[in-house]
Design a protein around this motif. Structure first.
Motif, short mmCIF file in Angstrom:
data_model
loop_
_atom_site.label_atom_id
_atom_site.label_comp_id
_atom_site.label_asym_id
_atom_site.label_seq_id
_atom_site.Cartn_x
_atom_site.Cartn_y
_atom_site.Cartn_z
N ALA A 71 -1.18 -71.98 14.16
CA ALA A 71 -2.50 -71.92 14.53
C ALA A 71 -2.30 -72.36 12.77
N VAL A 72 -1.84 -72.07 11.69
CA VAL A 72 -1.79 -72.61 10.32
C VAL A 72 -2.24 -74.14 9.95
N CYS A 73 -1.16 -74.58 10.71
CA CYS A 73 -0.60 -75.80 10.82
C CYS A 73 -1.74 -76.79 11.14
N MET A 74 -2.57 -76.16 12.36
CA MET A 74 -3.19 -77.11 13.66
C MET A 74 -4.22 -76.74 13.18
N ALA A 75 -4.76 -75.79 12.30
CA ALA A 75 -6.14 -75.86 11.05
C ALA A 75 -6.22 -76.87 10.40
N GLY A 76 -4.98 -76.78 9.43
CA GLY A 76 -5.09 -78.17 8.59
C GLY A 76 -5.66 -80.34 8.63
N THR A 77 -5.59 -79.58 10.42
CA THR A 77 -5.73 -81.70 10.97
C THR A 77 -7.37 -80.93 11.09
N THR A 78 -7.84 -80.71 11.30
CA THR A 78 -8.84 -80.15 11.52
C THR A 78 -10.14 -79.55 10.48
N ALA A 86 -8.64 -91.35 13.37
CA ALA A 86 -8.01 -92.25 14.91
C ALA A 86 -6.62 -92.47 13.95
N VAL A 87 -6.22 -92.49 12.72
CA VAL A 87 -5.13 -92.54 11.65
C VAL A 87 -4.67 -91.78 12.25
N TYR A 88 -4.70 -90.28 12.17
CA TYR A 88 -4.45 -88.85 12.01
C TYR A 88 -3.20 -89.05 13.74
N GLY A 110 -5.40 -72.69 16.31
CA GLY A 110 -5.97 -72.99 14.51
C GLY A 110 -7.11 -74.48 14.40
N LEU A 111 -7.45 -74.92 15.63
CA LEU A 111 -7.83 -76.46 15.63
C LEU A 111 -8.89 -76.42 15.29
N GLY A 112 -9.63 -74.61 15.64
CA GLY A 112 -11.22 -74.46 15.73
C GLY A 112 -11.30 -73.84 14.13
N CYS A 113 -10.32 -73.22 14.53
CA CYS A 113 -10.62 -72.33 13.00
C CYS A 113 -10.54 -73.70 11.09
N GLY A 114 -9.79 -74.47 11.27
CA GLY A 114 -10.27 -75.91 10.27
C GLY A 114 -11.26 -75.79 9.92
N PRO A 115 -12.60 -76.33 11.40
CA PRO A 115 -14.04 -77.29 10.93
C PRO A 115 -14.56 -75.43 10.24
N LEU A 116 -14.51 -74.57 11.08
CA LEU A 116 -14.76 -73.38 10.62
C LEU A 116 -15.18 -73.18 9.30
N LEU A 117 -14.01 -72.79 8.82
CA LEU A 117 -13.24 -72.46 7.41
C LEU A 117 -13.73 -73.74 6.30
N ALA A 118 -13.83 -74.73 6.55
CA ALA A 118 -13.99 -76.21 5.76
C ALA A 118 -15.40 -75.61 5.93
#
Length: 396
Positions: free
Chosen positions: A19-26, A51-53, A145-153
């Motif tokens: 989850a930590v790793c995937m949070a970083g991607t979003t 898209a580079v990602y 994790g993908l959801g936590c990324g934009p929420l945290l940022a």
């Protein structure tokens, strides 16, 4: 501790690292409007940066998607965390567009290394006979994790100082903690082989998996395509068309789609794998219709509903796809087959997004979004028809 408790401990801790790793991607999602103001680039550039990602993910999955089957899950996950940390450093040092490209490239490398290896690790670390629950943990922590990324940022950018720095500093600290956790987890691959035995793989799956894989990949493509649009251009739509400039709101809207996906995955246990795939496509079609209404009438409520409904449909389809593919795959090829499924998914999350970016210049963002919705509706109807004719027969 009993064997079952030790297994679940490793499964859940491995999921937390995932989850930590995937949070970083979003993490950059709600911050793109700030980067546009700071560096002065267009909406098309936003979609290309995004898209580079995805292309980096696909490249890693093709070149090294089977690496953890040979060298073990933990070494590959450690490499992924190193790339995630380097990505955070690039965003912390960003003084121009080149740093964003580098950061997204490294973020894609981290996700590519993690998707197959971490999913396989979580499934293998769980106690015997708990494959269904372990599959849910793997897909839930991925989407969570993908959801936590934009929420945290979004929250940090709106309510704390340094909106373009603090989110990445926090994530970097979480990555360091994840390395410490991962070093204490057991390896799940028993027959380890040298790195030199790993060879780039073509997109393909064993013959016994192909009947399941075709249907699973179709459903995954359409679900991830919807997520691609939400995570790349929805903050710009909210700001330009609806006047919503609150970063916490835009981050929450994107996060809602990923959290709704977890709810959809939970429902698979009751619905069943064979029915969850076509049903997921039907719910995704409803989500797209709501998004079309949001674009046409400029309604924030419809944007939120489309995120919730579309995310729920994606969860139904994706967990069903992963369950079917994982169950049909031989143990020594599981990570490679899962990686192939993610190649299709990340093609869906990248190519349509670039199309929206290209069309946004001549047509405007709203009309480009409507064209995307029409194309994806056709694909979803075709996918549902295919799945109804050739239902997946695998236990959930």
């Amino acid at each position: 501790m009993t064997g079952d408790r030790l297994g679940w401990r490793a499964c859940l801790l491995g999921g937390a690292v995932f989850a930590v790793c995937m949070a970083g991607t979003t993490l950059p999602t709600p911050l793109y409007p700030l980067y546009q103001d700071k560096f002065g680039f267009s909406e098309l550039t936003v979609t290309v940066v995004y898209a580079v990602y995805a292309f980096a993910v696909i490249g890693v999955l093709l070149l090294a998607g089977n690496a953890s089957d040979a060298v073990g899950r933990r070494p590959v996950l450690l490499w992924g965390l190193a790339c995630s940390a380097a990505s955070a450093v690039c965003f912390l040092l960003a003084t121009g567009l080149g740093w964003l490209y580098a950061g997204r490239l490294l973020s894609g490398l981290s996700a590519g290394l993690f998707t197959g290896a971490a999913t396989a690790y979580v499934m293998e670390a769980a106690p015997p006979g708990r494959a269904s629950r372990a599959t849910f943990v793997a897909t839930a922590v991925n989407m969570g994790g993908l959801g936590c990324g934009p929420l945290l940022a979004g929250v940090l950018a709106e309510y704390a100082a340094g909106p373009l720095y603090l989110p990445f500093a926090v994530h970097l600290a979480l990555v360091v903690c994840s390395v410490a956790v991962l070093l204490r987890l057991p390896e799940t691959v028993r027959d380890l082989r040298p790195l030199r035995t790993v060879r780039p793989q073509r997109p393909g799956v064993p013959a016994q998996v192909r009947p399941v894989f075709g249907a699973a990949a179709t459903a995954s493509f359409v679900g991830f395509a919807l997520f691609g649009v939400f995570t790349s251009v929805s903050p710009a739509f909210l700001a330009e068309s609806l006047g919503v400039t609150d970063h916490a709101v835009s981050g929450t809207v994107v996060a809602a789609a990923f959290f709704a996906s977890i709810a959809g995955q939970t429902a698979v246990g009751r619905v069943g794998v064979s029915r969850s795939l076509p049903l997921g496509c039907a719910v995704l079609l409803t989500g797209l219709a709501l998004l079309a209404g949001a674009l046409y009438w400029d309604q924030l409520a419809l944007v939120v509903l489309s995120a919730l409904v579309g995310g729920f449909g994606q969860g139904l389809a994706f967990r069903g796809a992963l369950s079917a593919v994982g169950a049909a795959s031989p143990a020594d090829r599981r990570a490679a087959v899962i990686s192939s499924l993610f190649v299709v998914a990340y093609t869906g999350i990248s190519v349509p997004v670039i199309g929206v970016g290209l069309l946004s210049e001549p047509l405007g963002l709203e009309n480009a979004g409507l064209v995307f919705i029409a194309c994806m509706a056709v694909l979803i109807v075709m996918a549902a028809g295919y799945l109804l004719r050739r239902p997946v027969r695998a236990g959930s």
